[in-house]
Scaffold this active site. Structure first.
Site, PDB file in Angstrom:
ATOM      1  CD1 TRP A 100      77.297  32.176  16.683  1.00 23.96           C
ATOM      2  CD2 TRP A 100      75.453  31.428  17.705  1.00 23.96           C
ATOM      3  NE1 TRP A 100      76.221  32.848  16.165  1.00 23.96           N
ATOM      4  CE2 TRP A 100      75.085  32.415  16.765  1.00 23.96           C
ATOM      5  CE3 TRP A 100      74.452  30.832  18.472  1.00 23.96           C
ATOM      6  CZ2 TRP A 100      73.766  32.812  16.569  1.00 23.96           C
ATOM      7  CZ3 TRP A 100      73.130  31.217  18.277  1.00 23.96           C
ATOM      8  CH2 TRP A 100      72.807  32.198  17.338  1.00 23.96           C
ATOM      9  CG  ASP A 167      78.628  25.534  16.122  1.00 17.47           C
ATOM     10  OD1 ASP A 167      78.304  25.313  14.936  1.00 17.47           O
ATOM     11  OD2 ASP A 167      78.083  26.420  16.819  1.00 17.47           O
ATOM     12  CE  LYS A 191      74.981  30.011  10.208  1.00 17.72           C
ATOM     13  NZ  LYS A 191      74.257  31.231  10.329  1.00 17.72           N
TER      14      LYS A 191
HETATM   15  N1  PMP Z   1      76.445  28.194  15.865  1.00 15.00           N
HETATM   16  C1  PMP Z   1      76.861  29.095  14.958  1.00 15.00           C
HETATM   17  C2  PMP Z   1      78.333  29.215  14.674  1.00 15.00           C
HETATM   18  C3  PMP Z   1      75.923  29.897  14.300  1.00 15.00           C
HETATM   19  O1  PMP Z   1      76.332  30.791  13.395  1.00 15.00           O
HETATM   20  C4  PMP Z   1      74.548  29.756  14.592  1.00 15.00           C
HETATM   21  C5  PMP Z   1      73.470  30.543  13.885  1.00 15.00           C
HETATM   22  N2  PMP Z   1      73.808  31.580  13.162  1.00 15.00           N
HETATM   23  C6  PMP Z   1      74.167  28.812  15.556  1.00 15.00           C
HETATM   24  C7  PMP Z   1      75.139  28.038  16.160  1.00 15.00           C
HETATM   25  C8  PMP Z   1      72.727  28.602  15.913  1.00 15.00           C
HETATM   26  O2  PMP Z   1      72.160  27.907  14.886  1.00 15.00           O
HETATM   27  P1  PMP Z   1      70.608  27.539  14.810  1.00 15.00           P
HETATM   28  O3  PMP Z   1      69.904  28.824  14.533  1.00 15.00           O
HETATM   29  O4  PMP Z   1      70.574  26.554  13.690  1.00 15.00           O
HETATM   30  O5  PMP Z   1      70.217  26.961  16.125  1.00 15.00           O
END
Ligand code: PMP
Length: 355
Positions: A100, A167, A191
């Site tokens: 991520w 994030d 989450k």
């Molecule tokens: N950042 C993290 C730490 C994640 O775990 C995730 C999704 N699991 C995301 C970003 C992406 O999130 P989204 O699907 O809401 O775009």
């Protein structure tokens, strides 16, 4: 009974799912479904306001931090953050701690220069880097507080003179952090906060309005602040369900209580992984995530057998990410300790049978 350890969307408290489902049929005795109410109706405006206040209270934000409920997931924040904060000639510092943060880095490069000040790529992202420096010139420093895929977590938030951006998609509301030290925090809701479809953004107003580019209206944080997250039709049901969950966190004792419950759950599962001869935890000990516990069997051929065994025992969502390894059990706020005990018991039984 299904034991849900999915990484997200993930288990929500039973009472939240129950009340949300009642509200689909009749919201607060209004004769209307929550799906049918106008987003500018006073009752729904109250939902957004209470949600905002609860976020402020639970995270102990200060007056300069604005709370927004936006669309587009955390993935939209990967580019909305640099679009709003980083000019083409400026540099932003990023920590590379997994998939991520890698995506956040790629998107930031579309808007300015990126200095990857540390990376744990060489260690297979099994740890959090601890030896790095951030230049004073960096416009901001971005970290991913919990790495959902590799199961690592920043235990201490680094001190830098730069505005901090984080994030927190997979650990917000799960532990006490110095939230007021951050210039910007973002988190997809699915989450610890609520259902998919809404993204929480907490931003300090004084860092905005400094880039020279023109921003599309929907991507300009200042416009969202001015309209209090009502710039267009917000995800009404998702925000409402977040509110129910925020109330639940408060009733349970707040974020500090979540933290101690989460610590107990993680200790129980890592404890079993450390002492069971067939299993191993994958992240390095000091950086192990309390939210996403990544593990595998010592011998790869047993992975398939454990996968089947878990399925037969109604365990759902413990498949690891294809990049990271065999299994991942996510222990978000709504997972009761008894479910972790159940998983540990299944691991013991498996070992008894196949060990
Ligand atoms: N950042 C993290 C730490 C994640 O775990 C995730 C999704 N699991 C995301 C970003 C992406 O999130 P989204 O699907 O809401 O775009």
């Amino acid at each position: 009974m299904v034991y849900n350890f999915n990484a997200g969307p993930s288990r929500l408290p039973d009472s939240v799912v129950h009340e949300a489902s009642q509200s689909l049929l009749d919201w607060n005795g209004s004769g209307l479904s929550i799906l049918e109410v106008g987003h500018r109706s006073p009752t729904f405006v109250d939902v957004v306001e209470e949600s905002r206040l609860l976020v402020r209270e639970l995270l102990q934000l200060d007056a300069g931090q604005q709370v927004l409920f936006l669309h587009g997931g955390a993935s939209t924040q990967f580019f909305q953050v640099p679009m709003n904060l980083l000019d083409a000639r400026e540099t932003a510092a990023y920590a590379d701690t997994g998939v991520w943060s890698g995506k956040a880095i790629q998107e930031a490069k579309l808007f300015g220069k990126v200095d990857v000040v540390c990376s744990s790529k060489k260690q297979g992202y099994r740890k959090i880097p601890n030896d790095f420096a951030v230049s004073n010139d960096a416009r901001y420093f971005h970290i991913t507080t919990n790495n959902t895929i590799y199961g690592t977590q920043w235990k201490n938030i680094p001190f830098t003179s730069n505005p901090m951006v984080a994030d927190m998609s997979s650990d917000i509301f799960s532990r006490v952090l110095p939230f007021d030290r951050f210039a910007l925090i973002y988190a997809g809701a699915q989450k610890n906060l609520g259902p998919a479809g809404v993204t929480l953004v907490i931003v300090r107003e004084d860092i905005l309005g400094k880039v020279k580019r023109n921003l599309p209206t929907m991507l300009d944080y200042r416009k969202h602040i001015a309209e209090q997250s009502m710039l267009n039709t917000p995800p009404v049901f998702a925000i409402y369900t977040c509110l129910l969950n925020l109330r639940w966190i408060k009733t349970m004792g707040g974020v500090a209580k979540m933290e101690s419950l989460n610590a107990e759950k993680a200790a129980a599962l890592y404890g079993e992984l450390d002492q069971n001869p067939l299993f191993q935890a994958l992240a390095e000990e000091p950086d192990r995530s309390r939210m996403n516990v990544c593990f595998s069997l010592i011998s790869p051929e047993l992975n398939d057998q454990f996968r089947d065994f878990a399925k037969q025992n109604n365990i759902y969502g413990i498949e690891g990410h294809r990049l990271a390894g065999a299994f991942r059990a996510s222990l978000y706020n709504a997972i009761p300790f008894s479910h972790v005990e159940y998983l540990v018991q299944c691991m013991k039984e498996f070992t008894h049978k196949y060990g």
